[in-house]
Design an enzyme around this catalytic site. Sequence first.
Site, short mmCIF file in Angstrom:
data_model
loop_
_atom_site.label_atom_id
_atom_site.label_comp_id
_atom_site.label_asym_id
_atom_site.label_seq_id
_atom_site.Cartn_x
_atom_site.Cartn_y
_atom_site.Cartn_z
N ASN A 144 -3.93 8.41 0.00
CA ASN A 144 -4.05 9.26 -1.20
C ASN A 144 -5.23 8.89 -2.10
O ASN A 144 -5.92 9.76 -2.62
CB ASN A 144 -2.73 9.28 -1.98
CG ASN A 144 -2.26 7.91 -2.39
OD1 ASN A 144 -2.71 6.90 -1.86
ND2 ASN A 144 -1.34 7.87 -3.33
N CYS A 274 1.67 7.83 -5.90
CA CYS A 274 2.93 7.10 -5.80
C CYS A 274 3.73 7.23 -7.09
O CYS A 274 4.94 7.38 -7.06
CB CYS A 274 2.66 5.64 -5.47
SG CYS A 274 1.43 4.91 -6.56
P1 NAD Z 1 2.17 4.55 5.30
O1 NAD Z 1 3.15 3.50 4.99
O2 NAD Z 1 2.47 5.49 6.41
O3 NAD Z 1 0.75 3.93 5.66
C1 NAD Z 1 0.07 3.07 4.79
C2 NAD Z 1 -0.84 2.17 5.58
O4 NAD Z 1 -0.07 1.32 6.42
C3 NAD Z 1 -1.80 2.90 6.52
O5 NAD Z 1 -3.04 2.24 6.48
C4 NAD Z 1 -1.13 2.75 7.86
O6 NAD Z 1 -2.03 2.83 8.96
C5 NAD Z 1 -0.57 1.35 7.75
N1 NAD Z 1 0.55 1.06 8.64
C6 NAD Z 1 1.39 1.91 9.27
N2 NAD Z 1 2.30 1.23 10.00
C7 NAD Z 1 2.04 -0.08 9.82
C8 NAD Z 1 2.67 -1.28 10.27
N3 NAD Z 1 3.74 -1.26 11.06
N4 NAD Z 1 2.15 -2.45 9.87
C9 NAD Z 1 1.09 -2.49 9.02
N5 NAD Z 1 0.45 -1.39 8.56
C10 NAD Z 1 0.93 -0.20 8.96
O7 NAD Z 1 1.93 5.33 3.93
P2 NAD Z 1 1.02 6.62 3.68
O8 NAD Z 1 1.74 7.80 4.24
O9 NAD Z 1 -0.38 6.34 4.12
O10 NAD Z 1 0.99 6.67 2.09
C11 NAD Z 1 1.95 7.34 1.33
C12 NAD Z 1 2.93 6.36 0.74
O11 NAD Z 1 2.25 5.36 0.00
C13 NAD Z 1 3.86 7.02 -0.27
O12 NAD Z 1 5.16 6.56 -0.09
C14 NAD Z 1 3.33 6.56 -1.61
O13 NAD Z 1 4.25 6.59 -2.65
C15 NAD Z 1 2.85 5.20 -1.28
N6 NAD Z 1 1.88 4.73 -2.26
C16 NAD Z 1 2.22 3.71 -3.11
C17 NAD Z 1 1.33 3.28 -4.08
C18 NAD Z 1 1.69 2.17 -5.04
O14 NAD Z 1 0.79 1.59 -5.63
N7 NAD Z 1 2.95 1.84 -5.25
C19 NAD Z 1 0.10 3.88 -4.18
C20 NAD Z 1 -0.23 4.91 -3.32
C21 NAD Z 1 0.67 5.31 -2.35
#
Ligand code: NAD
Length: 468
Positions: A144, A274
């Site tokens: 995002n 988020c």
């Molecule tokens: P996601 O968890 O699918 O992916 C995030 C990252 O993790 C990506 O780079 C992905 O390739 C990696 N990843 C996936 N599987 C993994 C594993 N098993 N081990 C290590 N890394 C792995 O999330 P998304 O769909 O990219 O992002 C959306 C989510 O992120 C939403 O839930 C949102 O609320 C959250 N978010 C949180 C914040 C915060 O600061 N709290 C900020 C932005 C987004």
Amino acid sequence: MSDFTMTIGGEGVAAPTTFGVVDPATGEVHAQAPDCTERQLDEAMAAAAGAYKDWKKDETTRRKALHAAADLLMANAETIAPVLTGEQGKPLKDAAFEVIGAGFWLKYFADLELPREVIQDDDKAFVEVVRRPMGVVAAITPWNFPLALAAWKMAPALLAGNTMVLKPSPYTPLSSLKMGELLREVLPPGVLNVVSGGDGLGAWMTAHEIPRKVSFTGSVATGKKVAISAAPDLKRVTLELGGNDPAILLDDVDPAKVAGKLFSGAFQNNGQVCSAIKRVYAPESLYADVVEALAERARSAKVGPGTQEGVKYGPVNNKPQYERVGELVSDALSNGARAAAGGKPMDGPGYFFEPTILADVSDGTRIVDEEQFGPALPVIAYSDLDDALERANGTHFGLSGSVWSADADRAADIAGQLECGTAWVNTHLALAPHQPFGGFKWSGVGVENGPWGLYGFTELQVLHRSKR
Ligand code: NAD
């Protein structure tokens, strides 16, 4: 072939294979990114470990380098913005703003003090508490805000003396690769390594023997996997995870007055934040007016490709997420909700979804209980404030929330009862580098930003000099 290279040990590195990156405004693959191999990840980790030996020694050099990195990013905002828009979907102006914001974060941390506290100075001993770097940080970011969220990690981690291997989301790898390429000019080789690949690459990173810290931003489900993977060798973790932020309106608000702020708190970045407002609780007496004021904004919101002049909201970033938003909206509609605005995907190519306001919906419906992370907002009526507060808190999430009232003290009292990391009054999404950001419950572990975020990239050391 990819036009983008990874950054490993200060060099531009291609991978044996590439993967396609989709432009969400068209739904078509528009670029290729290197698909990092396990051996290349080993090289990136080794480069980071090697660079750590010198990087940790000289704080002045680090501060200068971070300022130079910030200046370089900011000066190249117009070059990086189209890359970010092309892969993420957001309007060009927002993309440039994100690049500049990343620079701003780097500058804030470049000037932040690393404290040394004297806790005893008497005839027995001189005792200080100091902050030491940890080593290599594995940083993993979502799609995002790829650059802003990378900066939230890079800035404090590098200032504290750590080095880093950064992996962006496979949906948005290009802007981070571009940033890595640019920063080769100002950061010593190995200090910042940027690799790209699928989710499996993230899993390799969290299980890798070199990093001492994993800084992860993403979904709750992945965050739990990261925590498990980091546990066997006790890597430190910071997890910034999902949210389902409530906004509670008290009975003295003027719907027309708060609608603009509420709408942008929910729909900024097309709802893909988020800590965006994900559910609105409005008192029954104001319910119809609140719904209509929000619906009016939704109807007039300009949605389109991020490259188009005047567009305020781009497409949803990726197909699974686009389908998920559609599924949650359909589920609500088939369970009695009413679309006061929007309610369906838009015609034409790309992942465009109408800005949607859902009325006559309540807790127990998926779009209220789950994180929709897209341009659809449920508005829930309440008759009893305590009950609304209980429903707002009745979730595993606890990222942030807001309370809205003509009486800020009354609102602050209610906001203080929200179980979440940031409780806003008469605003939402007011974020700043000096303000710690993190979640209660399943929304995260640890915080980012401010001195508290910096401490998360350090180990605390007691330096005890005996005087006897
Ligand atoms: P996601 O968890 O699918 O992916 C995030 C990252 O993790 C990506 O780079 C992905 O390739 C990696 N990843 C996936 N599987 C993994 C594993 N098993 N081990 C290590 N890394 C792995 O999330 P998304 O769909 O990219 O992002 C959306 C989510 O992120 C939403 O839930 C949102 O609320 C959250 N978010 C949180 C914040 C915060 O600061 N709290 C900020 C932005 C987004």
